[in-house]
Design a protein around this motif. Structure first.
Motif, short mmCIF file in Angstrom:
data_model
loop_
_atom_site.label_atom_id
_atom_site.label_comp_id
_atom_site.label_asym_id
_atom_site.label_seq_id
_atom_site.Cartn_x
_atom_site.Cartn_y
_atom_site.Cartn_z
N TYR A 18 16.98 3.61 4.85
CA TYR A 18 16.50 2.36 5.43
C TYR A 18 14.98 2.38 5.38
O TYR A 18 14.35 3.30 5.90
N ARG A 19 14.40 1.36 4.78
CA ARG A 19 12.95 1.34 4.55
C ARG A 19 12.36 0.04 5.06
O ARG A 19 12.94 -1.04 4.86
N MET A 20 11.20 0.14 5.68
CA MET A 20 10.40 -1.02 6.06
C MET A 20 9.04 -0.91 5.38
O MET A 20 8.40 0.14 5.43
N THR A 21 8.59 -1.99 4.76
CA THR A 21 7.21 -2.08 4.29
C THR A 21 6.50 -3.12 5.13
O THR A 21 7.05 -4.19 5.42
N TRP A 22 5.28 -2.80 5.53
CA TRP A 22 4.54 -3.63 6.49
C TRP A 22 3.09 -3.65 6.06
O TRP A 22 2.45 -2.60 5.94
N ASP A 23 2.58 -4.84 5.81
CA ASP A 23 1.17 -5.02 5.46
C ASP A 23 0.69 -6.31 6.12
O ASP A 23 1.47 -6.95 6.84
N PRO A 24 -0.56 -6.72 5.94
CA PRO A 24 -1.04 -7.92 6.63
C PRO A 24 -0.34 -9.21 6.20
O PRO A 24 -0.50 -10.24 6.84
N GLU A 25 0.46 -9.15 5.14
CA GLU A 25 1.12 -10.35 4.63
C GLU A 25 2.59 -10.45 5.05
O GLU A 25 3.04 -11.51 5.47
N PHE A 26 3.34 -9.35 4.92
CA PHE A 26 4.78 -9.40 5.13
C PHE A 26 5.30 -8.14 5.80
O PHE A 26 4.74 -7.06 5.65
#
Length: 452
Positions: A199-207
């Motif tokens: 299970y992976r989450m990517t998090w940046d200032p956009e999404f």
């Protein structure tokens, strides 16, 4: 984990949360990992929520959950290099089930990055609710924000015969004074509890995006913090892992309705955090422990190991029914001096960044106070375990306070506070009192923590 999922978003907000699919984020730098390869759960990384939530005014943890969370090895332990969280059917402290909820609050926080975990969920149907999720470090829910990377066992999945094949991702936040929710589900072609999944989450200032084995199932646009009122998702969060039993998410509110096989185990093989965005932040509590000595909360004395910087990393908040009055400080040029009217509760708190004060365990909170009131009041500290208070009752233990209108030094051993986590102190000093029959005046100065 409040699961109300029917919040009606306005048109502008709907535009902010539209799905936008993209390939999995590119490789980043590994900045932290947990492989569960020690003999036991690492207290420098993990702590526990314990109980039913009633002790913090949130019975059933806000979701009508049926379990009692413990820190016992029966419910959370390391086995064969994996974290095991086990829900059990057993009567414990008045609850019909036990389980565990672990968190990294005060120990690991971050903003932006790629977080992945290899997890095998329990057989959830019907009534187990495993979750891998995050909460914001600052604020009160939902203003602090919540990111649910994976949860399973929803009422809808049970009704559709998909309990063991469906997972969900969600976010919860404050939208102009109202709780807002956005969620998406993923239906697996096979039962999820039969093997480990990444299970992976990517998090940046956009999404914020979520994946299961490289298949994206959730995307949430956070690129317009003002327009979409999503400032919560541009601040540090910490990680939680738990298995709840019953509750509103599952739609099962009675112990008799729990038919999932018990004990039920969630196993976590590893967790890895990658970062490379220039605005990423990483807080590791073990690297940020305040040195032993004296730490200034509200004092101007010299020779401190550190101190709060009001206006920069701390603020004094007057919660209710306090009017500043003139008073001569005990030391320096500043003093907290207030008048509270009769018939209303009063309170204040000094709120700052989360601080690791573990070197002060066995020490004391010290301050000077002067008052003549016979009214009962409380002195408190807020940590990852919630508020902890010490009562000051006229004629009872007053820790050095004499109510004669003169300055007296008050010394409260940290051991006198119930359920205090000095690894994660959020509000270093609080005062509160119930409504009283006469006006109260008091002055407080020279507030500091002292290590043993």
């Amino acid at each position: 984990m409040d699961r109300a999922r029917l919040f009606a978003l306005g048109t502008a907000c709907l535009g902010a949360v539209a799905l936008a699919l993209s390939p999995t984020a590119h490789a980043q730098n590994l900045v932290w990992e947990e492989n569960f390869d020690g003999p036991g759960i690492d207290g420098g990384t993990w702590t526990y929520d314990v109980g039913t939530g009633c002790q913090i005014g949130l019975c059933g943890w806000g979701n009508a959950e049926l379990q009692y969370y413990t820190s016992r090895p029966e419910n959370a332990r390391i086995e064969n290099g994996r974290l095991v969280i086990e829900a059990r059917r057993e009567t414990f402290e008045g609850s019909p089930f036990t389980s565990a909820r672990l968190k990294t609050e005060g120990r690991l926080h971050f903003k932006y990055g790629t977080l992945e975990a290899r997890i095998r969920t329990p057989e959830v149907g019907n009534g187990l609710w495993p979750a891998y999720w995050m909460l914001g470090v600052v604020g009160v829910w939902p203003e602090r924000g919540e990111i649910d990377i994976m949860e399973a066992g929803s009422a809808a999945a049970i009704a559709e015969g998909m309990a063991n094949r469906r997972i969900g991702g969600a976010v919860h936040w404050d939208y102009n004074g109202h709780k807002a929710d956005y969620s998406r589900d993923y239906d697996s072609p096979t039962d999820l509890h039969t093997d480990f999944r990444v299970y992976r989450m990517t998090w940046d200032p956009e999404f914020i995006r979520m994946y299961i084995d490289d298949v994206e199932y959730f995307a949430f646009d956070i690129s317009d913090p003002d327009g979409a009122s999503v400032h919560e998702f541009h601040q540090q969060h910490y990680l939680l892992l738990n298995v709840a039993v019953g509750g509103t998410y599952t739609g099962i509110l009675s112990p008799d309705g729990i038919t999932a096989p018990l004990p039920g185990r969630m196993e976590v093989d590893y967790i890895r955090l990658y970062q490379d965005h220039p605005e990423s932040e990483l807080y590791i509590g073990g690297d940020a422990a305040i040195p032993a000595g004296r730490f200034g909360v509200f004092t101007e004395q010299p020779g401190l190991a550190g101190s709060l910087d009001f206006g920069a990393d701390a603020n004094l908040y007057l919660w209710n029914n306090l009017t500043p009055i003139d008073a001569t400080p005990y030391e320096g040029g500043n003093v907290m001096a207030f008048r509270a009217n009769a018939g209303e509760w009063f309170g204040l708190g000094i709120i700052g960044d989360v601080r690791n004060m573990s070197a002060y365990a066995g020490g004391a909170l010290r301050f000077h106070m002067r008052t003549t009131t016979p009214a009962t009041f409380k002195i408190g500290i807020n940590t990852s375990f919630g508020d902890s208070w010490v009562d000051f009752v006229d004629g009872g233990p007053n820790y050095g306070l004499v109510r004669d209108g003169n300055w007296h030094e008050v010394t409260i051993p940290f051991d006198a506070f119930y359920d205090l986590d000095l690894h994660a102190v959020r509000q270093m000093f609080m005062v509160v009192a119930d409504p009283h029959g006469a006006p109260v005046e008091f002055a407080i100065d020279n507030v500091y923590y002292e290590s043993p």
